[in-house]
Design an enzyme around this catalytic site. Structure first.
Site, PDB file in Angstrom:
ATOM      1  N   PHE A  43       0.861  -1.190   0.000  1.00  0.00           N
ATOM      2  CA  PHE A  43       0.000   0.000   0.000  1.00  0.00           C
ATOM      3  C   PHE A  43       0.890   1.230   0.000  1.00  0.00           C
ATOM      4  O   PHE A  43       1.769   1.370   0.845  1.00  0.00           O
ATOM      5  CB  PHE A  43      -0.929   0.040   1.217  1.00  0.00           C
ATOM      6  CG  PHE A  43      -1.875   1.212   1.144  1.00  0.00           C
ATOM      7  CD1 PHE A  43      -3.017   1.159   0.350  1.00  0.00           C
ATOM      8  CD2 PHE A  43      -1.613   2.385   1.835  1.00  0.00           C
ATOM      9  CE1 PHE A  43      -3.870   2.259   0.244  1.00  0.00           C
ATOM     10  CE2 PHE A  43      -2.463   3.485   1.737  1.00  0.00           C
ATOM     11  CZ  PHE A  43      -3.590   3.422   0.939  1.00  0.00           C
ATOM     12  N   ASP A  51       9.355   2.756   1.192  1.00  0.00           N
ATOM     13  CA  ASP A  51       8.205   3.479   1.705  1.00  0.00           C
ATOM     14  C   ASP A  51       8.162   3.237   3.212  1.00  0.00           C
ATOM     15  O   ASP A  51       7.723   2.188   3.671  1.00  0.00           O
ATOM     16  CB  ASP A  51       6.935   2.971   1.018  1.00  0.00           C
ATOM     17  CG  ASP A  51       5.672   3.656   1.540  1.00  0.00           C
ATOM     18  OD1 ASP A  51       5.729   4.265   2.627  1.00  0.00           O
ATOM     19  OD2 ASP A  51       4.638   3.568   0.860  1.00  0.00           O
ATOM     20  N   LYS A  57       2.952  10.048   8.198  1.00  0.00           N
ATOM     21  CA  LYS A  57       2.281   9.581   9.415  1.00  0.00           C
ATOM     22  C   LYS A  57       2.817  10.180  10.729  1.00  0.00           C
ATOM     23  O   LYS A  57       2.439  11.272  11.103  1.00  0.00           O
ATOM     24  CB  LYS A  57       2.311   8.063   9.446  1.00  0.00           C
ATOM     25  CG  LYS A  57       1.365   7.465   8.380  1.00  0.00           C
ATOM     26  CD  LYS A  57       0.934   6.084   8.730  1.00  0.00           C
ATOM     27  CE  LYS A  57       0.087   5.431   7.669  1.00  0.00           C
ATOM     28  NZ  LYS A  57      -1.342   5.639   7.853  1.00  0.00           N
TER      29      LYS A  57
HETATM   30  C1  LIG Z   1       3.162   2.406   3.723  1.00  0.00           C
HETATM   31  C2  LIG Z   1       2.229   3.536   3.374  1.00  0.00           C
HETATM   32  N1  LIG Z   1       2.512   4.334   2.347  1.00  0.00           N
HETATM   33  C3  LIG Z   1       1.723   5.361   2.016  1.00  0.00           C
HETATM   34  C4  LIG Z   1       0.565   5.618   2.706  1.00  0.00           C
HETATM   35  C5  LIG Z   1      -0.312   6.778   2.299  1.00  0.00           C
HETATM   36  O1  LIG Z   1      -0.169   7.816   3.203  1.00  0.00           O
HETATM   37  P1  LIG Z   1      -1.224   9.025   3.188  1.00  0.00           P
HETATM   38  O2  LIG Z   1      -2.548   8.470   3.561  1.00  0.00           O
HETATM   39  O3  LIG Z   1      -0.659   9.998   4.186  1.00  0.00           O
HETATM   40  O4  LIG Z   1      -1.207   9.586   1.803  1.00  0.00           O
HETATM   41  C6  LIG Z   1       0.219   4.802   3.786  1.00  0.00           C
HETATM   42  C7  LIG Z   1      -1.036   5.043   4.536  1.00  0.00           C
HETATM   43  O5  LIG Z   1      -1.557   4.192   5.200  1.00  0.00           O
HETATM   44  C8  LIG Z   1       1.070   3.735   4.129  1.00  0.00           C
HETATM   45  O6  LIG Z   1       0.779   2.912   5.152  1.00  0.00           O
END
Ligand SMILES: Cc1ncc(COP(=O)(O)O)c(C=O)c1O
Length: 408
Positions: free
Chosen positions: A144, A229, A258
């Protein structure tokens, strides 16, 4: 002190259902105040918050140092744009460089934006600096990465693609934690491998540390970039500043969001000096990115994590949580074991035996907030300041929600 608001919770829910676009399905509760790891709803009922704003509220709620810094900054300067230098942004970039592998930092406002920046930088670096036609990304199934078009294209969960096709071209998905599959997917046009060090939304899957080390070696052998990520795993969530530290390697690009500013929206992309040369003035930008308020909040979060020794606390209390979940798993039919690292904790469930949505609802009724992840996990991402006693309290409530029995 709990804020008193007269309007009934049910009325607020009805109003929201009338005016909000229908892309969320919130639980029928409105929180009005928080204190440490606890949240309070409009009826002043207290909840132990093991959702943590989906792994965001790392210092808990109402941390006096963070609240004070935000209030002070709000009174001084909220926003100036990136047309001018901004002291807090430079201080934060220096701090992130000091704590990590990186030489340079780009700020934005969310995880998806940080990933968008990372993917754009990687392609531009290959095209304009290395002058190679490398534009494809090897990503993982069940990953994700967020909701912008490139981020959903990188995301290896087809249900997030539904109705948005055609996606951005160039993204291949291979099984997670499978080095041979990554190698087989790399070709002469591959630009980078892009993965989470621990899959969060995909089900709290923590691969062996050798996986990232293997990816680093593969990327070096093929002359391509490794992009991590760390939107969910970064800033101490797994007990080290960044999850890559568990593998003894460093990436070329890394993304954060986050927990970075403890609840104030911010995203960041960190990279090496060489790769940063893919950007030039005007190549990428964000109006709000790295504004004085968000950067002051992030600087304060990093300082508090250091001053309160929260990294080692996350390791210890995370072990305690995982041990308690392992123990629970051995007692309750339908549970399949504890997962995760630090305070990114998962509890496997067999969906044929346990209805996760019902468990989450019962937990909420009993005063505990948790989330789900992937096809078969309950997830807990409490604030770093949570105590062992509060972990025990949460697991007792979870047991009661699962079995109708237990100490809670
Ligand atoms: C690993 C990862 N990358 C990206 C995101 C996306 O982040 P945002 O909701 O701040 O755009 C998330 C959100 O849960 C995530 O867990």
């Amino acid at each position: 002190m709990i804020v008193q608001i007269q309007e009934a919770q049910a009325d607020v829910v009805a109003r929201a259902r009338r005016v909000m676009t229908p892309n969320y399905k919130p639980q029928p509760v409105v929180f009005v105040q928080g204190e440490g790891p606890y949240l309070y709803d409009r009826d002043q009922k207290r909840y132990l918050d093991f959702a943590g704003g989906i792994a965001v509220c790392c210092l808990g709620h109402g941390h006096p140092v963070l609240a004070g810094a935000i209030a002070d900054q709000a009174g001084k300067l909220l926003h100036v744009s990136n047309l001018y230098f901004n002291q807090n942004q430079i201080d934060l970039a220096e701090k992130l460089v000091e704590l990590s592998f990186a030489d340079r930092v780009f700020f934005c406002n969310s995880g998806a934006e940080a990933n968008e920046a990372a993917l754009k930088l990687a392609r531009r670096y290959m095209r304009l600096v290395r002058k190679e036609n490398r534009w494809k990304f090897v990503c993982a199934q069940h990953s994700f990465h967020g909701r912008t078009w490139a981020a959903i294209s990188a995301t290896g969960q087809p249900h997030y693609h539904e109705g948005f096709e055609p996606l951005v071209p160039g993204f291949t998905h291979v099984p997670y934690a499978d080095l041979a599959a990554v190698e087989a997917a790399i070709d002469d046009e591959t630009c980078a491998v892009f993965v989470e060090p621990v899959q969060g939304e995909g089900g709290v899957i923590a691969p062996e540390p050798a996986y990232l080390a293997g990816l680093r070696a593969l990327c070096d052998r093929h002359g391509i970039l490794l992009i991590l990520d760390e939107v969910q795993t970064g800033v101490g969530r797994t007990g080290t500043w960044f999850a890559y530290e568990h593998s003894g390697i460093t990436p070329d690009i890394l993304t954060l969001a986050k927990g970075l500013a403890g609840g104030v929206p911010i995203g960041a992309m960190l990279c090496t000096e060489a790769v940063s040369q893919g950007f030039a003035p005007g190549a990428h930008a964000s109006t709000f990115g790295g504004n004085p308020l968000a950067c002051r909040a992030a600087l304060t979060v990093l300082k508090v994590i250091e001053q309160e020794g929260l990294l080692s606390h996350v390791q210890r209390v995370g072990e305690h949580l995982r041990a308690a979940l392992t123990d629970l798993s051995a007692r309750v039919p339908g549970l399949t074991g504890a997962r995760g690292r630090g305070l990114l904790a998962g509890l496997g469930v067999d969906p044929k035996i346990i209805d996760r949505a019902a468990v989450i609802e019962r937990c909420r009724q009993l005063g505990l907030l948790i989330t789900q992840a992937g096809p078969d996990a309950l997830r807990m991402t409490p604030p770093y300041i949570v105590s062992r006693h509060q972990v025990d309290e949460a697991v007792a409530i979870l047991e009661r929600a699962l079995t109708g029995k237990g100490a809670a």
